[in-house]
Design a protein around this motif. Sequence first.
Motif, PDB file in Angstrom:
ATOM      1  N   GLU A   4     -75.405-120.167 -20.175  1.00 48.08           N
ATOM      2  CA  GLU A   4     -75.223-120.936 -21.385  1.00 48.08           C
ATOM      3  C   GLU A   4     -75.454-122.410 -21.075  1.00 48.08           C
ATOM      4  O   GLU A   4     -75.259-122.868 -19.954  1.00 48.08           O
ATOM      5  CB  GLU A   4     -73.816-120.731 -21.949  1.00 48.08           C
ATOM      6  CG  GLU A   4     -73.540-119.313 -22.410  1.00 48.08           C
ATOM      7  CD  GLU A   4     -72.215-119.183 -23.145  1.00 48.08           C
ATOM      8  OE1 GLU A   4     -71.741-120.193 -23.696  1.00 48.08           O
ATOM      9  OE2 GLU A   4     -71.662-118.076 -23.167  1.00 48.08           O
ATOM     10  N   HIS A  45     -78.871-110.890 -36.440  1.00 50.00           N
ATOM     11  CA  HIS A  45     -77.612-110.465 -35.828  1.00 50.00           C
ATOM     12  C   HIS A  45     -77.262-109.004 -36.074  1.00 50.00           C
ATOM     13  O   HIS A  45     -77.797-108.346 -36.967  1.00 50.00           O
ATOM     14  CB  HIS A  45     -76.471-111.368 -36.309  1.00 50.00           C
ATOM     15  CG  HIS A  45     -76.185-111.278 -37.792  1.00 50.00           C
ATOM     16  ND1 HIS A  45     -75.487-110.250 -38.353  1.00 50.00           N
ATOM     17  CD2 HIS A  45     -76.514-112.120 -38.813  1.00 50.00           C
ATOM     18  CE1 HIS A  45     -75.356-110.453 -39.655  1.00 50.00           C
ATOM     19  NE2 HIS A  45     -75.993-111.575 -39.970  1.00 50.00           N
ATOM     20  N   PRO A  54     -77.486-116.769 -30.250  1.00 53.35           N
ATOM     21  CA  PRO A  54     -76.782-116.271 -29.064  1.00 53.35           C
ATOM     22  C   PRO A  54     -76.689-117.299 -27.930  1.00 53.35           C
ATOM     23  O   PRO A  54     -77.652-117.514 -27.192  1.00 53.35           O
ATOM     24  CB  PRO A  54     -77.619-115.069 -28.653  1.00 53.35           C
ATOM     25  CG  PRO A  54     -79.010-115.405 -29.113  1.00 53.35           C
ATOM     26  CD  PRO A  54     -78.829-116.182 -30.390  1.00 53.35           C
ATOM     27  N   ALA A  55     -75.519-117.893 -27.785  1.00 55.84           N
ATOM     28  CA  ALA A  55     -75.324-118.906 -26.744  1.00 55.84           C
ATOM     29  C   ALA A  55     -75.669-118.403 -25.340  1.00 55.84           C
ATOM     30  O   ALA A  55     -76.209-119.172 -24.539  1.00 55.84           O
ATOM     31  CB  ALA A  55     -73.884-119.425 -26.794  1.00 55.84           C
ATOM     32  N   PRO A  56     -75.393-117.135 -24.990  1.00 55.55           N
ATOM     33  CA  PRO A  56     -75.754-116.688 -23.645  1.00 55.55           C
ATOM     34  C   PRO A  56     -77.252-116.712 -23.369  1.00 55.55           C
ATOM     35  O   PRO A  56     -77.669-116.597 -22.211  1.00 55.55           O
ATOM     36  CB  PRO A  56     -75.211-115.257 -23.596  1.00 55.55           C
ATOM     37  CG  PRO A  56     -74.114-115.228 -24.598  1.00 55.55           C
ATOM     38  CD  PRO A  56     -74.598-116.115 -25.700  1.00 55.55           C
ATOM     39  N   ASP A 197     -70.764-113.168 -19.650  1.00 51.47           N
ATOM     40  CA  ASP A 197     -71.501-113.998 -20.606  1.00 51.47           C
ATOM     41  C   ASP A 197     -71.342-113.526 -22.043  1.00 51.47           C
ATOM     42  O   ASP A 197     -71.225-114.343 -22.968  1.00 51.47           O
ATOM     43  CB  ASP A 197     -72.996-113.991 -20.258  1.00 51.47           C
ATOM     44  CG  ASP A 197     -73.321-114.872 -19.067  1.00 51.47           C
ATOM     45  OD1 ASP A 197     -72.391-115.432 -18.480  1.00 51.47           O
ATOM     46  OD2 ASP A 197     -74.512-114.977 -18.722  1.00 51.47           O
ATOM     47  N   TRP A 198     -71.345-112.219 -22.230  1.00 52.05           N
ATOM     48  CA  TRP A 198     -71.398-111.698 -23.590  1.00 52.05           C
ATOM     49  C   TRP A 198     -70.037-111.559 -24.259  1.00 52.05           C
ATOM     50  O   TRP A 198     -69.913-110.947 -25.322  1.00 52.05           O
ATOM     51  CB  TRP A 198     -72.194-110.392 -23.618  1.00 52.05           C
ATOM     52  CG  TRP A 198     -73.636-110.717 -23.368  1.00 52.05           C
ATOM     53  CD1 TRP A 198     -74.310-110.636 -22.183  1.00 52.05           C
ATOM     54  CD2 TRP A 198     -74.551-111.276 -24.311  1.00 52.05           C
ATOM     55  NE1 TRP A 198     -75.594-111.099 -22.322  1.00 52.05           N
ATOM     56  CE2 TRP A 198     -75.774-111.494 -23.611  1.00 52.05           C
ATOM     57  CE3 TRP A 198     -74.466-111.612 -25.654  1.00 52.05           C
ATOM     58  CZ2 TRP A 198     -76.890-112.031 -24.243  1.00 52.05           C
ATOM     59  CZ3 TRP A 198     -75.581-112.144 -26.277  1.00 52.05           C
ATOM     60  CH2 TRP A 198     -76.776-112.350 -25.572  1.00 52.05           C
ATOM     61  N   LYS A 199     -69.019-112.214 -23.655  1.00 55.56           N
ATOM     62  CA  LYS A 199     -67.753-112.379 -24.380  1.00 55.56           C
ATOM     63  C   LYS A 199     -68.009-113.183 -25.654  1.00 55.56           C
ATOM     64  O   LYS A 199     -67.187-113.198 -26.582  1.00 55.56           O
ATOM     65  CB  LYS A 199     -66.705-113.067 -23.511  1.00 55.56           C
ATOM     66  CG  LYS A 199     -67.064-114.458 -23.042  1.00 55.56           C
ATOM     67  CD  LYS A 199     -65.969-115.028 -22.147  1.00 55.56           C
ATOM     68  CE  LYS A 199     -66.318-116.429 -21.643  1.00 55.56           C
ATOM     69  NZ  LYS A 199     -67.470-116.438 -20.717  1.00 55.56           N
ATOM     70  N   TRP A 200     -69.151-113.862 -25.665  1.00 60.37           N
ATOM     71  CA  TRP A 200     -69.595-114.584 -26.871  1.00 60.37           C
ATOM     72  C   TRP A 200     -69.559-113.703 -28.112  1.00 60.37           C
ATOM     73  O   TRP A 200     -69.323-114.190 -29.223  1.00 60.37           O
ATOM     74  CB  TRP A 200     -71.022-115.103 -26.633  1.00 60.37           C
ATOM     75  CG  TRP A 200     -71.704-115.611 -27.859  1.00 60.37           C
ATOM     76  CD1 TRP A 200     -71.622-116.848 -28.408  1.00 60.37           C
ATOM     77  CD2 TRP A 200     -72.590-114.860 -28.711  1.00 60.37           C
ATOM     78  NE1 TRP A 200     -72.391-116.927 -29.537  1.00 60.37           N
ATOM     79  CE2 TRP A 200     -72.999-115.718 -29.746  1.00 60.37           C
ATOM     80  CE3 TRP A 200     -73.073-113.546 -28.682  1.00 60.37           C
ATOM     81  CZ2 TRP A 200     -73.867-115.310 -30.755  1.00 60.37           C
ATOM     82  CZ3 TRP A 200     -73.939-113.139 -29.683  1.00 60.37           C
ATOM     83  CH2 TRP A 200     -74.322-114.012 -30.703  1.00 60.37           C
ATOM     84  N   SER A 202     -67.395-111.783 -29.294  1.00 61.39           N
ATOM     85  CA  SER A 202     -66.129-111.862 -30.041  1.00 61.39           C
ATOM     86  C   SER A 202     -66.091-113.081 -30.955  1.00 61.39           C
ATOM     87  O   SER A 202     -65.368-113.089 -31.956  1.00 61.39           O
ATOM     88  CB  SER A 202     -64.945-111.890 -29.085  1.00 61.39           C
ATOM     89  OG  SER A 202     -64.957-113.070 -28.290  1.00 61.39           O
ATOM     90  N   THR A 203     -66.879-114.116 -30.644  1.00 61.45           N
ATOM     91  CA  THR A 203     -66.861-115.328 -31.462  1.00 61.45           C
ATOM     92  C   THR A 203     -67.673-115.181 -32.742  1.00 61.45           C
ATOM     93  O   THR A 203     -67.560-116.031 -33.639  1.00 61.45           O
ATOM     94  CB  THR A 203     -67.399-116.539 -30.664  1.00 61.45           C
ATOM     95  OG1 THR A 203     -68.812-116.387 -30.440  1.00 61.45           O
ATOM     96  CG2 THR A 203     -66.687-116.675 -29.330  1.00 61.45           C
TER      97      THR A 203
END
Length: 299
Positions: A4, A45, A54-56, A197-200, A202-203
């Motif tokens: 990121e 999405h 996607p920030a990652p 990285d892909w905890k994103w 949840s946001t």
Amino acid sequence: MTGEQHVTVRETEVSQADGRVLRVYDTGPAEAGARDARLPVFWLHGTPMIGAPPAPLFSAAAENGVRWVSYDRPGYGGSSLMPGRDVASGAADIAVIADALGLGRFGVLGQSGGGPYALACAALLPDRVVGAVSMSGRAPYPADGLDWLAGMRPGSAAELDATLAGRESLAALLASDDDDFDAEMFTPADHEALAGDWKWVSTVVGPALEQGTDGLIDDAVAAVRPWGFDPAAVTAAVLLVHGTADRVMPSAHSEWLARRIGGSAELVLVKDAGHISAFLAAPEALAWLAKLGSQAEKP
């Protein structure tokens, strides 16, 4: 690690001729139509998510000269509902957004529930789409020669039956759902990705449900009703990426799409990857789009 980095994402609203409003996200210049040498790529999405890019994948986008553009599909986040929408309507919305931002040609990358919308753009906007990527996507329902439910997690059959019965039936099922299947929805590789990285994810899932399940329900119903186009009509370049261990939408769906689309489609099966961990192949997908974009610029 996909990586990121800090990127400015501008949020705007684009109005449609029918009075609807679409919430749009853009990592490009502040002024619409301002010169930007990067290839615009629409992030489409999954279900349920808002459309924040996607920030990652910001680092991979920078490396490949990609400008992220995205939007909340109708019923999610800041976008108005569109009762009775089909998948094809997404291509029309994207064309309006592209016009509002002064974009000519662009790529599209749809993940999971966004996959059919990427294919809609490839089929219905062939003069504007340089290439389309569908990651962990689905085939239409029904699909001749495909056992549509085979390999899916527990609960999928009940969800399909409720979805085919209509919005009210699916809403009732969702209201009674206790999420017992969650432990089996994702593979160990998926859980590892979601812890990294892909905890994103949840946001963007939480905000998608803050105002209810209308967007999710409309996505689900549109996916199992006629899409408004036949994948066989796609002539633009398509890349289908799927994890071989996907329990949410098995890779047989992308394999079916590859056969249906034919010569313009490439299929990449990511060994042992699940629904989320297939994102490990996303940087290569962006490189694929960037190459097509550079070829499209040549006289």
